[in-house]
Design a protein around this motif. Structure first.
Motif, PDB file in Angstrom:
ATOM      1  N   GLY A   1      81.241  26.271  50.799  1.00 24.46           N
ATOM      2  CA  GLY A   1      81.346  24.888  51.271  1.00 24.46           C
ATOM      3  C   GLY A   1      82.393  24.644  52.327  1.00 24.46           C
ATOM      4  N   ALA A   2      82.864  25.698  52.991  1.00 21.87           N
ATOM      5  CA  ALA A   2      83.850  25.503  54.062  1.00 21.87           C
ATOM      6  C   ALA A   2      83.190  24.833  55.270  1.00 21.87           C
ATOM      7  N   PHE A   3      84.024  24.150  56.058  1.00 26.69           N
ATOM      8  CA  PHE A   3      83.575  23.601  57.338  1.00 26.69           C
ATOM      9  C   PHE A   3      83.845  24.687  58.376  1.00 26.69           C
ATOM     10  N   VAL A   4      82.771  25.349  58.855  1.00 28.72           N
ATOM     11  CA  VAL A   4      82.899  26.545  59.690  1.00 28.72           C
ATOM     12  C   VAL A   4      82.609  26.203  61.140  1.00 28.72           C
ATOM     13  N   LEU A   5      83.547  26.545  62.012  1.00 25.65           N
ATOM     14  CA  LEU A   5      83.366  26.392  63.454  1.00 25.65           C
ATOM     15  C   LEU A   5      83.231  27.775  64.066  1.00 25.65           C
ATOM     16  N   SER A   6      82.091  28.036  64.706  1.00 28.15           N
ATOM     17  CA  SER A   6      81.849  29.299  65.392  1.00 28.15           C
ATOM     18  C   SER A   6      82.203  29.116  66.860  1.00 28.15           C
ATOM     19  N   LEU A   7      83.247  29.805  67.308  1.00 32.06           N
ATOM     20  CA  LEU A   7      83.828  29.556  68.628  1.00 32.06           C
ATOM     21  C   LEU A   7      83.553  30.707  69.594  1.00 32.06           C
ATOM     22  N   ASP A   8      83.307  30.356  70.815  1.00 29.93           N
ATOM     23  CA  ASP A   8      82.999  31.346  71.849  1.00 29.93           C
ATOM     24  C   ASP A   8      84.294  31.972  72.370  1.00 29.93           C
ATOM     25  N   THR A   9      84.953  32.739  71.487  1.00 34.38           N
ATOM     26  CA  THR A   9      86.194  33.420  71.846  1.00 34.38           C
ATOM     27  C   THR A   9      86.405  34.548  70.847  1.00 34.38           C
ATOM     28  N   ASP A  10      87.495  35.286  70.997  1.00 38.73           N
ATOM     29  CA  ASP A  10      87.803  36.336  70.031  1.00 38.73           C
ATOM     30  C   ASP A  10      88.774  35.808  68.982  1.00 38.73           C
ATOM     31  N   PHE A  11      89.233  36.685  68.085  1.00 39.49           N
ATOM     32  CA  PHE A  11      90.140  36.234  67.028  1.00 39.49           C
ATOM     33  C   PHE A  11      91.415  35.634  67.604  1.00 39.49           C
ATOM     34  N   ASP A  12      91.968  36.262  68.621  1.00 39.74           N
ATOM     35  CA  ASP A  12      93.223  35.755  69.184  1.00 39.74           C
ATOM     36  C   ASP A  12      93.047  34.339  69.740  1.00 39.74           C
ATOM     37  N   GLY A  13      91.862  34.072  70.332  1.00 37.07           N
ATOM     38  CA  GLY A  13      91.583  32.726  70.807  1.00 37.07           C
ATOM     39  C   GLY A  13      91.452  31.738  69.657  1.00 37.07           C
ATOM     40  N   CYS A  14      90.806  32.172  68.571  1.00 37.53           N
ATOM     41  CA  CYS A  14      90.705  31.320  67.377  1.00 37.53           C
ATOM     42  C   CYS A  14      92.083  31.038  66.795  1.00 37.53           C
TER      43      CYS A  14
END
Length: 526
Positions: free
Chosen positions: A271-284
């Motif tokens: 049930g997490a609110f998940v944001l899939s971002l167009d970047t790598d881990f460091d950007g996240c």
């Protein structure tokens, strides 16, 4: 901006540090034996000697949390901990309560959880060993957890009623007999399988501590609405599971198309609110830090030093499982680098408090595609530069700008540690080797095993050295990489140990021909 700022309680600095006593347990005015009473309780139960009762079962209506409340254990000696700037000198006066929402020191550096070692040293090493050993495998709340069985060394001031736990830890330490003998000529090789945990990785050890503290903060009406993290998979799985258990909203920033389905489905299912971002881990990571500075979302990444307090218990567990005998080497995969420091801290606390007389040498193993610590080590600790992490099968350590770089360097320098790396082909081949001896390892464990092989070949690690490889996640989270390897479907990789299924006609003669050929290949050659 003013409205969002009003949501926050700004942390303030406490200019009163306790002074850690430097006297050793043998020099105490009143030596304490392992059965010295340190608590007063409303029942006959002493947490140093937990006793089973039937009050939590059989339809009595009293669960184990109710039973813990009933006992109402009160310590007559107060243990405490606080945040201080990481690696601060003795003249430092900057400190913060663990009940403050603060992640960085005034100078912008990392924080560390500092325990009142003077108070802990009132009890000798044999006392702590007996206490921790007495709690293993029990269902007494919260001591059945491998983390909370060391509560006095982790989060001493939290009420047991605020703890959020899945009885994590107590993970398997197994003898890698065939792998050690066949590939390394070693007879004392062990694997600490931290992936045998609630969500399938070592991240549970730290997340139970962090979410428990958030639970406490919410009850104290602190400005915390939810908990957020940047993740390459395992952190988000652990965060979402513990937040779901506590009824706390979780927010996850994931790099798009870089996470295995097995990892991605866990936060979604919880049930997490998940944001899939167009970047790598460091950007996240950069984005979640910016967001948590503006909104009442508690930061759950290992920048938050509470996580490391739980993770250090894996080191203490290793010592317990060896009956308090210290191994020569412990090899840990490294990405954001908090875990290598956590292991050092766990071992060092055991040494300082008299449970053992030395600590093992640590090895941090990195993927060659994401190896900033390795490059720093090879430069003689003279030239640290973040790198842009390239894709690696060891996706949880695909990090080019690790938050805990200073912690890792401190740990390695203080234990004569080593940093090694593994290429993609090396880590996948050694994972296949390990699996062929009965293991089913994640790619990160493959990195650690590759480091072991290299150090063994160089003669750095001896054939009789007691060595522990830390497996950080369960191989079932990474089945696609194994499918691709054994299907020989990885570009520019020989996959020399691939073991694909053999297609055979469904008739007796064809099956017999194939089986005879296979069995002949397995006959001993003298």
């Amino acid at each position: 901006m003013a409205a969002s700022a009003a949501l926050f309680h700004q942390p303030h600095c406490h200019n009163h540090c306790f002074t850690s006593k430097t006297s050793q347990p043998s020099l105490l005015k009143k030596p304490i034996s392992s059965n010295y009473p340190i608590i007063r309780a409303s029942s006959d139960n002493n947490p140093s000697q937990p006793k089973h009762t039937n009050r939590g079962g059989g339809g009595s209506g009293i669960n184990i949390r109710d039973e813990a409340r009933r006992r109402n254990v009160i310590y007559t000696h107060k243990f405490s901990a606080k945040y201080v700037p990481f690696n601060a000198g003795p003249s430092c006066t900057e400190s913060y309560s663990l009940d403050e929402v603060v992640y960085r020191s005034q100078s912008g550096g990392l924080l560390d959880v500092q325990h009142d070692m003077g108070a802990l040293k009132h009890y000798d090493g044999s006392y702590w060993k007996a206490l921790f050993d007495s709690r293993v495998g029990k269902r007494t709340w919260p001591y059945g957890s491998g983390v909370w069985s060391k509560k006095e060394w982790v989060l001493p001031e939290i009420d047991s009623d605020d703890i959020v736990s899945a009885f994590e830890g107590n993970s398997n330490l197994f003898w890698a007999e065939r792998f050690g003998k066949e590939f390394l000529q070693m007879n004392d090789l062990w694997v600490k399988h931290c992936g045998i945990s609630h969500t399938g990785s070592f991240k549970d050890l730290g997340m139970t501590v962090l979410v428990s503290q958030v639970n406490r903060l919410k009850k104290m009406n602190k400005p915390v609405i939810g908990v957020g993290c940047a993740s390459t998979g395992d952190t988000s799985a652990a965060l979402s599971a513990y937040c779901a258990s506590a009824g706390v909203p979780s927010i996850v920033f994931l790099p798009a198309n870089k996470i295995s389905i097995a990892q991605l489905v866990q936060p979604i299912a919880n049930g997490a609110f998940v944001l899939s971002l167009d970047t790598d881990f460091d950007g996240c990571m950069q984005l979640i830090r910016e967001v948590t500075s503006e909104l009442p979302i508690y930061l759950a990444n290992s920048l938050n030093s509470l996580r490391l307090e739980g993770q250090k218990t894996a080191a203490i567990e290793i010592l317990q499982q060896f009956d308090w005998e210290v191994p020569d080497w412990v090899i840990v995969p490294g990405g954001n680098l908090g875990n290598i420091y956590a292991f050092y801290k766990g071992f060092q606390m055991c040494k300082e408090l008299g449970l053992v007389d030395r600590i093992p040498r640590l090895v941090c193993a990195q993927a060659a595609n994401a190896n900033p610590l390795y490059l720093y080590y090879k430069s003689g600790w003279k030239d640290f530069k973040p790198v842009r992490a390239n894709t690696t099968f060891a996706s949880a350590i695909q990090i080019g700008d690790p938050v805990s770089i200073d912690r890792a360097v401190y740990a390695l320098k203080n234990c004569d540690g080593i940093v090694e790396e593994a290429t993609e082909e090396e880590l996948m081949d050694v994972s296949a080797q390990a699996d062929s001896t009965g293991m089913f390892v994640c790619p990160h464990t493959g990195v650690a095993l590759s480091a072991l092989i290299k150090l063994r070949c160089k003669g750095v690690i001896g054939k009789t050295d007691k060595t522990v490889v830390v497996s950080t996640a369960h191989g079932l989270k990474f089945t696609q990489s194994k499918i691709d390897y054994h299907s020989q479907n990885i570009k520019d990789m020989a996959c020399r140990l691939a073991n694909p299924p053999v297609s055979v006609k469904a008739d007796f003669g064809s099956v017999m021909d194939v089986l005879k050929k296979y069995l002949l290949s397995k006959e001993p050659k003298y």
